[in-house]
Write an enzyme that holds these catalytic residues in place. Structure first.
Site, mmCIF file in Angstrom:
data_model
loop_
_atom_site.group_PDB
_atom_site.id
_atom_site.type_symbol
_atom_site.label_atom_id
_atom_site.label_comp_id
_atom_site.label_asym_id
_atom_site.label_seq_id
_atom_site.Cartn_x
_atom_site.Cartn_y
_atom_site.Cartn_z
ATOM 1 N N ASN A 181 35.646 33.030 41.198
ATOM 2 C CA ASN A 181 35.015 32.493 39.981
ATOM 3 C C ASN A 181 35.374 33.289 38.730
ATOM 4 O O ASN A 181 34.961 32.933 37.630
ATOM 5 C CB ASN A 181 33.492 32.394 40.145
ATOM 6 C CG ASN A 181 32.814 33.744 40.246
ATOM 7 O OD1 ASN A 181 33.465 34.776 40.382
ATOM 8 N ND2 ASN A 181 31.495 33.743 40.187
ATOM 9 N N LYS A 182 36.135 34.362 38.866
ATOM 10 C CA LYS A 182 36.489 35.177 37.704
ATOM 11 C C LYS A 182 37.690 34.562 36.962
ATOM 12 O O LYS A 182 38.309 33.619 37.467
ATOM 13 C CB LYS A 182 36.790 36.617 38.152
ATOM 14 C CG LYS A 182 35.617 37.280 38.896
ATOM 15 C CD LYS A 182 34.530 37.744 37.954
ATOM 16 C CE LYS A 182 33.150 37.988 38.509
ATOM 17 N NZ LYS A 182 32.869 38.777 39.652
#
Ligand code: PLP
Length: 373
Positions: A181-182
């Site tokens: 999710n980064k």
């Protein structure tokens, strides 16, 4: 399955090809891609050393160990964060001391730090929350004045800048995470960034079972180590992802502007602010609800999810997590702004290739739900 998910990695054909190329070689770990990834991360951030690891959490843990922070030591940090920025302190028997945040930026409030410093305080660990740089000039001043280490959890802030300098370059050591999710991902992955050779060498050795860095024998272990290594496939993906970081940051900023614009005259929602001296590499898009809606926040998330739109209550305060609440010494924490912020924040779907149509649907749905509850 959601129609519109909260986050989504962007993996291109070139990314896939780079990973496949590694699989055709004999180096699946400790090979050339590791060195290349580390060199590029250090250059990008503007620091001397980067030690790539299997997660951001591992990176935080090794920094705590490399700085010699241990039993009974205190580390001043924020409760408005992901749990591992505080767990890394507990791993070594040290005590996280939580400071409240600033209500406009959600970052640690430097003005509250000094009165919490005791003879056992060893470090300040600050977080660039949602990609927004903390107040590094003030934090550095306080750390220097009291002879404390400064640790930078930039897991969410690769590419962010404070006064023209990159996040990840302010403390004695810093981390990024490459969880999916980064802003960029290696699947699982993280890195320690530092200008201090001793810290870099210690982290490198500890990540590889405590072996000597260059000259050691494979079965000779100088210090207590771990297997926190990042494999070559992940490093190849990281190199390929890092190559397009500037484009990714721009894309994400334009999405933030679209959202902000859409909520502009809607007073039940407060949108994230831009600040003059900070360039934000946006990790998530988090809005704040009007205070009188705070007791309906979870219901609002539920209603959004019923429409197929994934949302999340970023962050739940660390000091209110079940096992933190049980621990002695974490009972009388006063962090009213953290607690209030955590009751009113909602992360909306946010990823590189979210379409205008999807954004419009998210905005329209949220406005409708807020007007009805
Ligand atoms: C993602 C994240 C981490 C942990 O990174 P992992 O790679 O998932 O271990 C630590 N701190 C913050 C603030 C994060 O957002």
């Amino acid at each position: 399955m959601y129609k519109i998910s909260l986050s989504k990695p962007e993996i291109t054909k070139k990314d896939r090809q780079e990973v496949l190329n590694v699989l055709k070689t004999n180096f699946l770990s400790l090979g050339p891609k590791l060195n290349e990834f580390e060199k590029k991360l250090a250059d990008f951030t503007g620091v001397r050393y980067a030690v790539a690891l299997n997660s951001g959490t591992s990176a935080l843990h090794l920094i705590i160990r490399a700085l010699g922070i241990g039993k009974g030591d205190e580390v001043i940090t924020t409760s408005f964060s992901f749990v591992s920025s505080s767990n890394c302190i507990l791993y070594e028997g040290a005590v996280p001391v939580f400071v409240d945040i600033k209500s406009d930026t959600l970052n640690i409030n430097p003005e509250l730090i000094e009165k919490l410093i005791t003879p056992r305080t060893k470090a300040i660990l600050a977080v660039d929350v949602f990609g927004r740089p903390a107040d590094w000039d003030l934090l550095k001043k306080i750390a220097k004045k009291h002879n404390l280490f400064l640790i930078e959890d930039s897991a969410e802030a690769i590419g962010s800048e404070f006064n023209g300098k990159k996040c990840g370059s302010f403390g004695d050591a810093a981390i990024f995470s490459f969880y999916p999710n980064k802003q960029i991902t290696t699947g699982e992955g993280g890195v320690v960034l530092t200008n201090n050779k001793k810290i870099a060498d210690l982290c490198k050795s500890m990540s590889n079972q405590g072996r000597k860095i260059d000259s050691g024998k494979w079965l000779e272990h100088e210090i207590l180590g771990y297997n926190y290594r990042l494999d070559e496939m992940s490093c190849a993906l990281g190199v390929s992802q890092l190559f397009k970081i500037e484009k990714i940051i721009k894309k994400r900023e334009s999405i933030v502007k679209l959202y902000n614009q859409a909520f502009k005259d809607f007073d039940l929602v407060e949108t994230p602010v831009f600040e003059k001296n900070k360039k934000i590499s946006w990790f998530v898009y988090v809005i704040r609800l009007a205070k009188n809606l705070s007791n309906k926040r979870d219901l609002i998330i539920k209603k959004m999810e019923n429409k197929g739109i994934q949302c999340r209550n970023y962050f739940y305060p660390i000091h209110l997590q079940p096992f933190y609440k049980k621990m002695a010494g974490h009972k009388n924490i006063l962090a009213p702004i953290t607690e209030e912020a955590s009751m009113t924040t909602i992360a909306l779907p946010f990823y590189n290739n979210i379409s205008k149509k999807e954004i419009d649907f998210v905005v329209k749905s949220l406005k409708q739900i807020l007007s009805d509850v």
